[in-house]
Design a protein around this motif. Structure first.
Motif, short mmCIF file in Angstrom:
data_model
loop_
_atom_site.label_atom_id
_atom_site.label_comp_id
_atom_site.label_asym_id
_atom_site.label_seq_id
_atom_site.Cartn_x
_atom_site.Cartn_y
_atom_site.Cartn_z
N ASN A 273 -2.68 18.02 6.66
CA ASN A 273 -3.23 18.59 5.43
C ASN A 273 -2.12 19.15 4.54
O ASN A 273 -2.14 18.97 3.32
CB ASN A 273 -4.27 19.67 5.75
N SER A 274 -1.13 19.80 5.14
CA SER A 274 0.02 20.30 4.37
C SER A 274 0.82 19.15 3.78
O SER A 274 1.29 19.22 2.64
CB SER A 274 0.94 21.14 5.26
N ALA A 275 0.99 18.08 4.55
CA ALA A 275 1.73 16.92 4.07
C ALA A 275 1.01 16.26 2.90
O ALA A 275 1.65 15.82 1.94
CB ALA A 275 1.94 15.93 5.21
N ILE A 276 -0.31 16.19 2.97
CA ILE A 276 -1.09 15.61 1.86
C ILE A 276 -0.89 16.45 0.61
O ILE A 276 -0.65 15.92 -0.48
CB ILE A 276 -2.58 15.51 2.24
N ASP A 277 -1.00 17.75 0.74
CA ASP A 277 -0.77 18.65 -0.41
C ASP A 277 0.63 18.46 -0.97
O ASP A 277 0.82 18.41 -2.19
CB ASP A 277 -0.99 20.10 -0.01
N HIS A 278 1.61 18.34 -0.08
CA HIS A 278 3.01 18.15 -0.49
C HIS A 278 3.16 16.84 -1.27
O HIS A 278 3.80 16.81 -2.32
CB HIS A 278 3.92 18.16 0.74
N ALA A 279 2.59 15.77 -0.75
CA ALA A 279 2.70 14.46 -1.41
C ALA A 279 2.04 14.48 -2.78
O ALA A 279 2.58 13.94 -3.75
CB ALA A 279 2.08 13.38 -0.52
N ARG A 280 0.90 15.10 -2.88
CA ARG A 280 0.19 15.16 -4.16
C ARG A 280 0.96 16.00 -5.18
O ARG A 280 1.04 15.65 -6.34
CB ARG A 280 -1.22 15.67 -3.95
N SER B 13 10.38 8.25 -1.53
CA SER B 13 10.92 9.44 -0.86
C SER B 13 9.96 10.62 -0.83
O SER B 13 10.16 11.57 -0.09
CB SER B 13 12.24 9.87 -1.52
N SER B 14 8.88 10.55 -1.61
CA SER B 14 7.93 11.67 -1.61
C SER B 14 6.82 11.51 -0.56
O SER B 14 6.01 12.40 -0.37
CB SER B 14 7.30 11.85 -2.99
N THR B 15 6.79 10.37 0.14
CA THR B 15 5.78 10.16 1.18
C THR B 15 6.18 10.92 2.44
O THR B 15 7.22 10.62 3.03
CB THR B 15 5.62 8.67 1.51
N PRO B 16 5.38 11.88 2.87
CA PRO B 16 5.71 12.62 4.09
C PRO B 16 5.53 11.74 5.34
O PRO B 16 4.54 11.02 5.46
CB PRO B 16 4.71 13.77 4.12
N VAL B 17 6.52 11.81 6.22
CA VAL B 17 6.47 11.09 7.48
C VAL B 17 6.48 12.12 8.60
O VAL B 17 7.40 12.95 8.69
CB VAL B 17 7.66 10.13 7.64
N ILE B 18 5.45 12.07 9.44
CA ILE B 18 5.35 12.94 10.61
C ILE B 18 5.70 12.08 11.81
O ILE B 18 5.11 11.03 12.02
CB ILE B 18 3.94 13.55 10.74
N VAL B 19 6.67 12.53 12.59
CA VAL B 19 7.15 11.76 13.73
C VAL B 19 6.65 12.40 15.01
O VAL B 19 6.69 13.63 15.15
CB VAL B 19 8.70 11.70 13.73
N GLN C 85 0.84 -1.20 0.00
CA GLN C 85 0.00 0.00 0.00
C GLN C 85 0.88 1.24 0.00
O GLN C 85 1.84 1.32 0.76
CB GLN C 85 -0.88 0.00 1.25
N ASP C 86 0.56 2.19 -0.86
CA ASP C 86 1.20 3.51 -0.80
C ASP C 86 0.32 4.41 0.06
O ASP C 86 -0.90 4.36 -0.03
CB ASP C 86 1.34 4.11 -2.20
N TYR C 87 0.96 5.21 0.88
CA TYR C 87 0.24 6.10 1.77
C TYR C 87 0.54 7.55 1.41
O TYR C 87 1.64 7.87 0.97
CB TYR C 87 0.62 5.83 3.23
N ASP C 88 -0.46 8.40 1.62
CA ASP C 88 -0.25 9.83 1.40
C ASP C 88 0.56 10.44 2.53
O ASP C 88 1.36 11.35 2.30
CB ASP C 88 -1.60 10.55 1.27
#
Length: 126
Positions: A112-119, A71-77, A43-46
């Motif tokens: 929401n910012s990470a989703i925009d970034h990934a897209r 590498s484009s998938t944002p990871v929030i830690v 599965q790819d995740y946003d």
């Protein structure tokens, strides 16, 4: 609708994140890194949100594997021990870092910012 992977061994934190995001996004959850890494094989995740300290592999390993896979998938830690991990994970390419307890509004804005970034990143690769 984005797809999020939420990883935390603390049921309360994981459930809170799922409750926060499940109304507007598809959420998959894991209580440890190992099952989460299995999800990543099919599965790819946003966006991936991971705790740092968990039994077995931790969030640093999750971040490394996500960066290797896509590498484009944002990871929030997130972490209850911010002084130990903040700089390290940000240098490794984490999209953001939050210390527990974190403000729900701030993490929601960040996701929401990470989703925009990934897209946007996916559009550039197309």
């Amino acid at each position: 609708m984005a797809t999020l992977l939420l990883i935390d061994d603390d049921n309360a934190v994981r459930d809170l994140l799922e409750m926060l995001f499940s109304g507007s996004h598809e959420c998959h959850t894991a209580d440890r890194a190992e099952p989460a890494l299995e999800f990543l094989t099919f599965q790819d995740y946003d966006v991936v949100i991971t705790d740092v300290s968990m039994p077995g592999l931790g969030g640093v390993e999750v971040l490394q594997r996500v960066r290797q896979r896509n590498s484009s998938t944002p990871v929030i830690v997130i972490s209850g021990r911010p002084d130990e991990y903040r700089d390290t994970v940000l240098e490794m390419g984490a999209f953001a870092f939050f210390a527990k307890p974190f403000p729900l509004g701030e993490i929601e804005t960040c996701v929401n910012s990470a989703i925009d970034h990934a897209r946007s990143a996916r559009l550039c690769l197309s």
